[in-house]
Design a protein around this motif. Structure first.
Motif, PDB file in Angstrom:
ATOM      1  N   PHE A 143      46.375  42.667  30.154  1.00  7.19           N
ATOM      2  CA  PHE A 143      47.258  41.731  30.848  1.00  7.19           C
ATOM      3  C   PHE A 143      47.187  41.905  32.357  1.00  7.19           C
ATOM      4  O   PHE A 143      47.481  40.968  33.113  1.00  7.19           O
ATOM      5  N   SER A 144      46.774  43.076  32.812  1.00  6.00           N
ATOM      6  CA  SER A 144      46.578  43.278  34.254  1.00  6.00           C
ATOM      7  C   SER A 144      45.428  42.425  34.768  1.00  6.00           C
ATOM      8  O   SER A 144      45.354  42.147  35.972  1.00  6.00           O
ATOM      9  N   GLY A 145      44.554  41.996  33.879  1.00  8.52           N
ATOM     10  CA  GLY A 145      43.466  41.113  34.286  1.00  8.52           C
ATOM     11  C   GLY A 145      43.991  39.811  34.854  1.00  8.52           C
ATOM     12  O   GLY A 145      43.496  39.309  35.874  1.00  8.52           O
ATOM     13  N   ASN A 201      45.539  40.557  38.238  1.00 14.05           N
ATOM     14  CA  ASN A 201      44.499  40.678  39.269  1.00 14.05           C
ATOM     15  C   ASN A 201      44.065  39.310  39.778  1.00 14.05           C
ATOM     16  O   ASN A 201      43.872  39.108  40.987  1.00 14.05           O
ATOM     17  N   VAL A 202      43.890  38.364  38.857  1.00 14.40           N
ATOM     18  CA  VAL A 202      43.451  37.022  39.247  1.00 14.40           C
ATOM     19  C   VAL A 202      44.520  36.321  40.082  1.00 14.40           C
ATOM     20  O   VAL A 202      44.225  35.744  41.127  1.00 14.40           O
ATOM     21  N   LEU A 258      37.974  37.663  33.352  1.00 14.12           N
ATOM     22  CA  LEU A 258      39.056  37.766  34.331  1.00 14.12           C
ATOM     23  C   LEU A 258      38.640  38.647  35.504  1.00 14.12           C
ATOM     24  O   LEU A 258      38.918  38.320  36.669  1.00 14.12           O
ATOM     25  N   LEU A 259      37.971  39.746  35.201  1.00 13.77           N
ATOM     26  CA  LEU A 259      37.497  40.643  36.259  1.00 13.77           C
ATOM     27  C   LEU A 259      36.489  39.937  37.149  1.00 13.77           C
ATOM     28  O   LEU A 259      36.551  40.031  38.384  1.00 13.77           O
ATOM     29  N   PHE A 268      40.029  33.340  28.236  1.00 16.90           N
ATOM     30  CA  PHE A 268      39.600  34.422  29.115  1.00 16.90           C
ATOM     31  C   PHE A 268      39.616  35.787  28.430  1.00 16.90           C
ATOM     32  O   PHE A 268      40.677  36.338  28.170  1.00 16.90           O
ATOM     33  N   PRO A 269      38.441  36.367  28.177  1.00 16.01           N
ATOM     34  CA  PRO A 269      38.387  37.793  27.853  1.00 16.01           C
ATOM     35  C   PRO A 269      38.524  38.586  29.143  1.00 16.01           C
ATOM     36  O   PRO A 269      38.406  38.025  30.242  1.00 16.01           O
TER      37      PRO A 269
END
Length: 252
Positions: free
Chosen positions: A84-86, A89-90, A33-34, A28-29
């Protein structure tokens, strides 16, 4: 420019299939993830969806975790924390999603991929779906995904996984610990069982499913802050010389 990967969603008979893919082991880039987070939020509000299946492309790994290329490119704390917040978020999108999420794992699962499966409500896997948390070996740690993994398999099993970062745990181990709900000898037998299960579940009262989902995730409200605090820890550690060298070595 690095490959952003792909994410496709199909909806039929109240079942949504989210399929993600990336040539580097379905890793996952941040852009992917977004996209996954946004897709989960959209499906949560879609009245034509009662069940979501999260799956990856191909017959190889389910997910190789975070993009090594992006990790190597992190140059400051803000960028590291953002990356890492990506995953935060998921995971938050998955726990808040009003629909039951079923993971389909056809192959090996590393790092963030273990977090994704831990945040699913049900997981079907093949006997090839061994798991590993390799973060400690590269100088960081599974900080963001830890709450999800510990919630699913307990602190003891989670620490066993995290503190043996070069050891694969079998699908049978994952089944015994509660990460997987069922393990199959082949993808074909898994998909047959999964189709039967999702079709049955999709015929259930959507209001009942939504309320049960809320009950399943009681006590995780602090994830709205905890996961981002953990992202900051990882964002700082990824800047260390230890991690930069380890990542470069792993990539080779």
């Amino acid at each position: 420019m690095s490959n952003p990967g792909t994410l496709n969603t199909t909806i039929a008979h109240y079942i949504a299939h989210i399929t993600f893919g990336h040539p580097s082991g379905n890793s996952f880039p941040s852009s992917l993830l977004l996209e996954l987070s946004e897709t989960l939020h959209q499906l949560s509000e879609n009245n034509l969806v009662r069940v979501i299946v999260l799956q990856s492309e191909g017959i190889g790994p389910f997910c190789a975790g975070a993009s090594f290329d992006e990790l190597l490119a992190v140059s400051d704390l803000l960028k590291g924390t953002h990356f890492f917040s990506g995953f935060a978020n998921v995971l938050n999108a998955m726990r808040k999603c009003k629909k039951i999420i079923i993971g389909r794992a056809q192959g090996k699962v590393v790092g963030g991929g273990v977090g994704l499966l831990s945040a699913c409500d049900v997981v079907y896997a093949t006997s090839d779906a061994a798991v590993k948390l390799s973060e400690i070996a590269i100088g960081i740690g599974p900080f963001v995904i830890e709450p999800a993994v510990s919630r699913k398999i307990g602190k003891t099993a989670m620490s066993d996984l995290a503190l043996h970062p070069q050891t694969w745990k079998t699908a049978s181990w994952a089944l015994e610990k509660g990460l997987y709900n069922a393990v199959f000898d082949s993808a074909e037998s898994m998909d047959l069982a999964l189709a039967n299960y999702t079709q049955t579940l999709a015929q259930s009262n959507p209001e009942a499913l939504e309320n049960f989902k809320k009950i399943l995730w009681e006590g995780t409200e602090d994830w709205d802050s905890v996961l981002y605090e953990r992202a900051s820890i990882s964002g700082k550690l990824v800047l260390s010389d230890f991690t930069k060298n380890a990542l470069a070595s792993f990539k080779k």
